[in-house]
Scaffold this motif. Structure first.
Motif, mmCIF file in Angstrom:
data_model
loop_
_atom_site.group_PDB
_atom_site.id
_atom_site.type_symbol
_atom_site.label_atom_id
_atom_site.label_comp_id
_atom_site.label_asym_id
_atom_site.label_seq_id
_atom_site.Cartn_x
_atom_site.Cartn_y
_atom_site.Cartn_z
ATOM 1 N N ALA A 6 -11.062 -4.177 -8.162
ATOM 2 C CA ALA A 6 -11.284 -5.423 -7.428
ATOM 3 C C ALA A 6 -10.305 -5.538 -6.254
ATOM 4 O O ALA A 6 -10.693 -5.934 -5.145
ATOM 5 N N VAL A 7 -9.045 -5.163 -6.490
ATOM 6 C CA VAL A 7 -8.053 -5.190 -5.403
ATOM 7 C C VAL A 7 -8.445 -4.215 -4.300
ATOM 8 O O VAL A 7 -8.398 -4.530 -3.102
ATOM 9 N N GLY A 23 -12.847 -4.724 2.190
ATOM 10 C CA GLY A 23 -13.469 -5.815 2.933
ATOM 11 C C GLY A 23 -12.663 -6.246 4.141
ATOM 12 O O GLY A 23 -13.224 -6.765 5.120
ATOM 13 N N LEU A 24 -11.339 -6.008 4.109
ATOM 14 C CA LEU A 24 -10.494 -6.356 5.252
ATOM 15 C C LEU A 24 -10.881 -5.588 6.508
ATOM 16 O O LEU A 24 -10.590 -6.011 7.625
ATOM 17 N N HIS A 25 -11.542 -4.438 6.340
ATOM 18 C CA HIS A 25 -11.876 -3.581 7.473
ATOM 19 C C HIS A 25 -13.334 -3.728 7.906
ATOM 20 O O HIS A 25 -13.778 -3.023 8.806
ATOM 21 N N LEU A 26 -14.071 -4.637 7.261
ATOM 22 C CA LEU A 26 -15.501 -4.737 7.520
ATOM 23 C C LEU A 26 -15.874 -6.077 8.138
ATOM 24 O O LEU A 26 -15.213 -7.095 7.905
ATOM 25 N N ALA A 56 -2.537 -5.592 7.470
ATOM 26 C CA ALA A 56 -2.622 -5.131 6.080
ATOM 27 C C ALA A 56 -3.281 -3.768 5.951
ATOM 28 O O ALA A 56 -3.274 -3.179 4.863
ATOM 29 N N GLU A 57 -3.827 -3.218 7.056
ATOM 30 C CA GLU A 57 -4.618 -1.992 6.955
ATOM 31 C C GLU A 57 -3.833 -0.838 6.340
ATOM 32 O O GLU A 57 -4.273 -0.226 5.361
ATOM 33 N N LYS A 58 -2.663 -0.529 6.886
ATOM 34 C CA LYS A 58 -1.898 0.609 6.374
ATOM 35 C C LYS A 58 -1.381 0.369 4.960
ATOM 36 O O LYS A 58 -1.535 1.244 4.081
ATOM 37 N N PRO A 59 -0.773 -0.814 4.662
ATOM 38 C CA PRO A 59 -0.331 -1.040 3.281
ATOM 39 C C PRO A 59 -1.461 -0.953 2.259
ATOM 40 O O PRO A 59 -1.263 -0.421 1.161
ATOM 41 N N VAL A 60 -2.650 -1.455 2.628
ATOM 42 C CA VAL A 60 -3.773 -1.424 1.694
ATOM 43 C C VAL A 60 -4.220 0.014 1.452
ATOM 44 O O VAL A 60 -4.551 0.402 0.320
ATOM 45 N N ARG A 61 -4.224 0.838 2.517
ATOM 46 C CA ARG A 61 -4.617 2.239 2.345
ATOM 47 C C ARG A 61 -3.624 2.954 1.410
ATOM 48 O O ARG A 61 -4.017 3.735 0.539
ATOM 49 N N ILE A 62 -2.336 2.674 1.575
ATOM 50 C CA ILE A 62 -1.322 3.278 0.705
ATOM 51 C C ILE A 62 -1.493 2.787 -0.730
ATOM 52 O O ILE A 62 -1.451 3.570 -1.690
#
Length: 289
Positions: A16-17, A23-26, A167-173
């Protein structure tokens, strides 16, 4: 799969996380663009529905699998893409909007195709006749797990675009770390199954996984789809919903042994998927700009 309470709690929460992060990238425009590429959807569904189940039948016969193990492999082949397909596609720079759209479409289509392939496998491998009810409840659970968190992430991007970008990079990590944790926990939880049955059905499961990933990617590239779409299709039809196949084997068919191949596959797909994603990223870096 065993009822490990830690894994059962961690897996849906982690996914879910991850889905919220995707979804942040869409945006809605991404999904409108998917509607404009019916060829990509047609290619993915054709490979999933028409190619992979016969491949599973062939592998089961080639390896001489016992009836219920063979049935489990076909159940797996007929199951739609799993939630983690979206994560792998994201990490490999695939078209995640296409992934999510394919997950929804493929899950609905599976309500029709999965019972057909399952009934055929029952007849061929076990000599058993009978209709197989569509797994509607499980399909709805998958849809909720995918669509709900993605919608939340998209809403945050629409309302706070600067925060979503940061948040893109932290979320990918975080997604990579969660995937690693899932691999370790899954193998630790299911080690007895791996040790007992991997020599019997393990190679067939790994080969089926590789055929699924490679056929999705190279068929898509062969019909001149762009790289992100080919990556999305590869993972969508290469990372099957092993949990759905296990549910059908145990709860619908009452054949516990038919859950073994999906269980082995559900573990091995993390490793093969990660290796395939790394290969795709290496190809992307080596490709001239």
């Amino acid at each position: 799969m065993s009822d490990n309470p830690v894994l059962m709690l961690f897996l849906p929460a982690a996914l879910a996380v991850v889905m919220a992060g995707l979804g942040l990238h869409l945006t809605l425009a991404d999904f409108r663009r998917v509607l404009a590429m019916p060829r990509a959807v047609a290619v993915a569904l054709a490979v999933q529905v028409l190619l992979l189940p016969p491949v599973a039948f062939g592998l089961a016969m080639a390896f001489g699998l016992p009836g219920e193990l063979a049935l489990g492999l076909v159940l797996l082949a007929a199951s739609p893409g799993g939630v983690t397909a979206n994560l792998f596609s994201h990490l490999a720079r695939g078209d995640v909007a296409l992934n999510i759209s394919l997950t929804a479409i493929n899950s609905l289509l599976a309500l029709l195709t999965l019972p057909v392939w399952t009934a055929l496998a029952l007849s061929v491998f076990l000599g058993a006749e009978g209709s197989v009810p569509p797994p509607t409840r499980k399909i709805v659970e998958v849809a909720v797990l995918v669509i709900g968190p993605v919608a939340l992430g998209m809403a945050l991007r629409a309302w706070r675009p600067a925060l979503a970008a940061a948040a893109e990079k932290p979320v990918r990590i975080l997604s990579s770390l969660l995937l690693g944790a899932l691999i370790v926990m899954a193998f630790a939880s299911e080690w007895d199954i791996v040790r007992l049955y991997a020599p019997v059905v393990g190679l067939a499961c790994v080969l089926f996984n590789l055929v699924s990933l490679l056929s999705g990617y190279f068929v898509a590239r062969g019909v001149r789809l762009a790289e992100p779409q080919a990556i999305a299709i590869a993972f969508e039809i290469g990372i099957h919903n092993g949990t759905l196949a296990i549910f059908i084997a145990i709860e619908v068919l009452g054949r516990d042994a038919a859950s073994i191949a999906p269980a082995i596959y559900a573990l091995s797909m993390y490793l093969t998927g990660a290796i395939f994603a790394a290969w795709l990223l290496h190809r992307a870096k080596a490709r001239p700009a």
